[in-house]
Motif scaffolding. Structure first.
Motif, mmCIF file in Angstrom:
data_model
loop_
_atom_site.group_PDB
_atom_site.id
_atom_site.type_symbol
_atom_site.label_atom_id
_atom_site.label_comp_id
_atom_site.label_asym_id
_atom_site.label_seq_id
_atom_site.Cartn_x
_atom_site.Cartn_y
_atom_site.Cartn_z
ATOM 1 N N ALA A 10 77.118 17.537 -87.280
ATOM 2 C CA ALA A 10 78.385 17.502 -87.995
ATOM 3 C C ALA A 10 78.745 16.064 -88.335
ATOM 4 C CB ALA A 10 79.479 18.137 -87.155
ATOM 5 N N ASP A 11 79.452 15.922 -89.421
ATOM 6 C CA ASP A 11 79.936 14.625 -89.862
ATOM 7 C C ASP A 11 80.966 14.108 -88.847
ATOM 8 O OD1 ASP A 11 82.084 12.981 -91.436
ATOM 9 O OD2 ASP A 11 80.284 12.957 -92.696
ATOM 10 N N PRO A 12 80.862 12.866 -88.434
ATOM 11 C CA PRO A 12 81.814 12.327 -87.450
ATOM 12 C C PRO A 12 83.277 12.416 -87.905
ATOM 13 C CG PRO A 12 79.955 10.838 -87.704
ATOM 14 C CD PRO A 12 79.812 11.900 -88.762
ATOM 15 N N GLU A 13 83.515 12.254 -89.186
ATOM 16 C CA GLU A 13 84.889 12.362 -89.688
ATOM 17 C C GLU A 13 85.418 13.784 -89.521
ATOM 18 O OE1 GLU A 13 85.048 10.842 -93.666
ATOM 19 O OE2 GLU A 13 84.344 8.857 -93.051
ATOM 20 N N ASP A 14 84.555 14.787 -89.771
ATOM 21 C CA ASP A 14 84.967 16.181 -89.573
ATOM 22 C C ASP A 14 85.266 16.436 -88.100
ATOM 23 O OD1 ASP A 14 84.662 16.751 -92.270
ATOM 24 O OD2 ASP A 14 82.625 17.544 -92.022
ATOM 25 N N LEU A 15 84.434 15.903 -87.224
ATOM 26 C CA LEU A 15 84.654 16.091 -85.794
ATOM 27 C C LEU A 15 85.962 15.444 -85.333
ATOM 28 C CD1 LEU A 15 81.025 15.587 -84.445
ATOM 29 C CD2 LEU A 15 82.281 17.743 -84.724
ATOM 30 N N ALA A 16 86.296 14.305 -85.914
ATOM 31 C CA ALA A 16 87.562 13.648 -85.571
ATOM 32 C C ALA A 16 88.747 14.500 -86.018
ATOM 33 C CB ALA A 16 87.626 12.263 -86.211
ATOM 34 N N ILE A 17 88.635 15.101 -87.182
ATOM 35 C CA ILE A 17 89.706 15.976 -87.678
ATOM 36 C C ILE A 17 89.847 17.194 -86.766
ATOM 37 C CG2 ILE A 17 90.361 17.516 -89.581
ATOM 38 C CD1 ILE A 17 89.010 15.418 -91.469
ATOM 39 N N ILE A 18 88.716 17.772 -86.354
ATOM 40 C CA ILE A 18 88.738 18.925 -85.452
ATOM 41 C C ILE A 18 89.367 18.545 -84.115
ATOM 42 C CG2 ILE A 18 87.254 20.447 -84.073
ATOM 43 C CD1 ILE A 18 85.393 20.554 -86.574
ATOM 44 N N LYS A 19 89.000 17.373 -83.590
ATOM 45 C CA LYS A 19 89.553 16.906 -82.312
ATOM 46 C C LYS A 19 91.073 16.782 -82.407
ATOM 47 C CE LYS A 19 87.379 13.829 -79.734
ATOM 48 N NZ LYS A 19 87.193 14.493 -78.464
ATOM 49 N N GLU A 20 91.578 16.187 -83.469
ATOM 50 C CA GLU A 20 93.018 16.014 -83.645
ATOM 51 C C GLU A 20 93.714 17.366 -83.815
ATOM 52 O OE1 GLU A 20 96.850 14.801 -84.153
ATOM 53 O OE2 GLU A 20 95.154 13.779 -83.227
ATOM 54 N N ARG A 23 93.947 19.130 -80.444
ATOM 55 C CA ARG A 23 95.005 18.531 -79.633
ATOM 56 C C ARG A 23 96.374 18.996 -80.112
ATOM 57 N NH1 ARG A 23 98.759 15.312 -80.032
ATOM 58 N NH2 ARG A 23 98.229 14.600 -82.110
ATOM 59 N N ARG A 24 96.591 18.949 -81.409
ATOM 60 C CA ARG A 24 97.876 19.323 -81.997
ATOM 61 C C ARG A 24 98.195 20.804 -81.766
ATOM 62 N NH1 ARG A 24 96.671 17.744 -86.723
ATOM 63 N NH2 ARG A 24 96.226 19.777 -87.574
ATOM 64 N N ARG A 25 97.185 21.677 -81.874
ATOM 65 C CA ARG A 25 97.393 23.120 -81.729
ATOM 66 C C ARG A 25 97.299 23.605 -80.293
ATOM 67 N NH1 ARG A 25 93.390 25.978 -85.674
ATOM 68 N NH2 ARG A 25 94.425 27.798 -84.797
ATOM 69 N N GLY A 26 96.820 22.746 -79.404
ATOM 70 C CA GLY A 26 96.709 23.129 -78.007
ATOM 71 C C GLY A 26 95.583 24.114 -77.744
ATOM 72 N N ILE A 27 94.512 24.022 -78.526
ATOM 73 C CA ILE A 27 93.342 24.872 -78.314
ATOM 74 C C ILE A 27 92.106 23.979 -78.231
ATOM 75 C CG2 ILE A 27 94.361 26.867 -79.476
ATOM 76 C CD1 ILE A 27 92.657 26.243 -81.925
ATOM 77 N N SER A 28 90.995 24.562 -77.859
ATOM 78 C CA SER A 28 89.784 23.756 -77.714
ATOM 79 C C SER A 28 89.147 23.470 -79.073
ATOM 80 C CB SER A 28 88.774 24.486 -76.826
ATOM 81 O OG SER A 28 88.262 25.624 -77.492
ATOM 82 N N GLU A 29 88.396 22.386 -79.107
ATOM 83 C CA GLU A 29 87.625 22.070 -80.309
ATOM 84 C C GLU A 29 86.631 23.197 -80.592
ATOM 85 O OE1 GLU A 29 85.974 18.047 -80.133
ATOM 86 O OE2 GLU A 29 87.583 17.565 -78.722
ATOM 87 N N ALA A 30 86.057 23.747 -79.528
ATOM 88 C CA ALA A 30 85.082 24.831 -79.687
ATOM 89 C C ALA A 30 85.707 26.029 -80.393
ATOM 90 C CB ALA A 30 84.536 25.251 -78.329
ATOM 91 N N GLU A 31 86.981 26.326 -80.088
ATOM 92 C CA GLU A 31 87.642 27.467 -80.734
ATOM 93 C C GLU A 31 87.784 27.219 -82.234
ATOM 94 O OE1 GLU A 31 89.218 31.072 -81.516
ATOM 95 O OE2 GLU A 31 88.155 30.404 -79.733
ATOM 96 N N ILE A 32 88.140 26.014 -82.616
ATOM 97 C CA ILE A 32 88.250 25.693 -84.048
ATOM 98 C C ILE A 32 86.885 25.815 -84.715
ATOM 99 C CG2 ILE A 32 88.722 23.841 -85.707
ATOM 100 C CD1 ILE A 32 90.997 22.961 -83.865
ATOM 101 N N ILE A 33 85.852 25.338 -84.062
ATOM 102 C CA ILE A 33 84.496 25.436 -84.624
ATOM 103 C C ILE A 33 84.074 26.901 -84.730
ATOM 104 C CG2 ILE A 33 82.072 24.897 -84.195
ATOM 105 C CD1 ILE A 33 83.151 22.195 -82.993
ATOM 106 N N ARG A 34 84.394 27.724 -83.708
ATOM 107 C CA ARG A 34 84.068 29.161 -83.784
ATOM 108 C C ARG A 34 84.793 29.818 -84.948
ATOM 109 N NH1 ARG A 34 83.825 28.748 -78.066
ATOM 110 N NH2 ARG A 34 86.052 29.127 -77.862
ATOM 111 N N GLN A 35 86.058 29.456 -85.164
ATOM 112 C CA GLN A 35 86.811 30.004 -86.289
ATOM 113 C C GLN A 35 86.148 29.621 -87.614
ATOM 114 O OE1 GLN A 35 90.801 28.511 -85.769
ATOM 115 N NE2 GLN A 35 91.222 29.879 -84.045
ATOM 116 N N GLY A 36 85.704 28.371 -87.705
ATOM 117 C CA GLY A 36 85.028 27.917 -88.919
ATOM 118 C C GLY A 36 83.716 28.645 -89.157
ATOM 119 N N ILE A 37 82.969 28.881 -88.081
ATOM 120 C CA ILE A 37 81.713 29.616 -88.206
ATOM 121 C C ILE A 37 81.987 31.040 -88.679
ATOM 122 C CG2 ILE A 37 79.811 30.638 -86.872
ATOM 123 C CD1 ILE A 37 79.820 28.014 -85.208
#
Length: 90
Positions: A10-20, A23-37
Motif C-alpha cells: 500500500a502507498d504510505p500516504e494511503d496508510l497514513a490516511i487510514i491510520k488517522e 483513530r478518529r472513528r475509534g476503530i482499527s486500521e484493519a477494519e477500515i482495510i477490510r471495509q475497503g476490500i
C-alpha cells in the motif's frame, strides 16, 4: 465469520490516511482495510443475472430531460394520490 490473512502493498500516504481515520472513528486500521476490500470485491463482482432483467415499453430512444422529469412527476403524483386516497388503484 472466518477470516484469511493476506499481505498487500500500500502507498504510505494511503496508510497514513487510514491510520488517522481509524483513530478518529475509534476503530482499527484493519477494519477500515477490510471495509475497503469488501467494497472493491462488490464493485468487481460478476452477477449471475443482470441487475435489470425486465424490459420497459418506451419510444426506443434515450429519454430527454423533459421526459424524465415528467415521468418522475407523474410517479410522485400517483404515489401522493394513493397515499391520500387508499382506495385508488395503482
Amino acid at each position: 465469520m472466518s477470516m484469511k490473512r493476506t499481505n498487500v502493498y500500500a502507498d504510505p500516504e494511503d496508510l497514513a490516511i487510514i491510520k488517522e481515520a481509524a483513530r478518529r472513528r475509534g476503530i482499527s486500521e484493519a477494519e477500515i482495510i477490510r471495509q475497503g476490500i469488501h467494497l472493491a470485491a462488490m464493485a468487481n463482482r460478476v452477477w449471475d443475472e443482470p441487475l435489470f432483467s425486465w424490459t420497459f415499453e418506451g419510444p426506443g430512444r434515450t429519454p430527454s430531460r423533459t421526459d424524465v422529469r415528467d415521468a418522475v412527476v407523474d410517479a410522485v403524483v400517483d404515489a401522493v394520490r394513493r397515499e391520500t386516497d387508499p382506495g385508488t388503484a395503482a
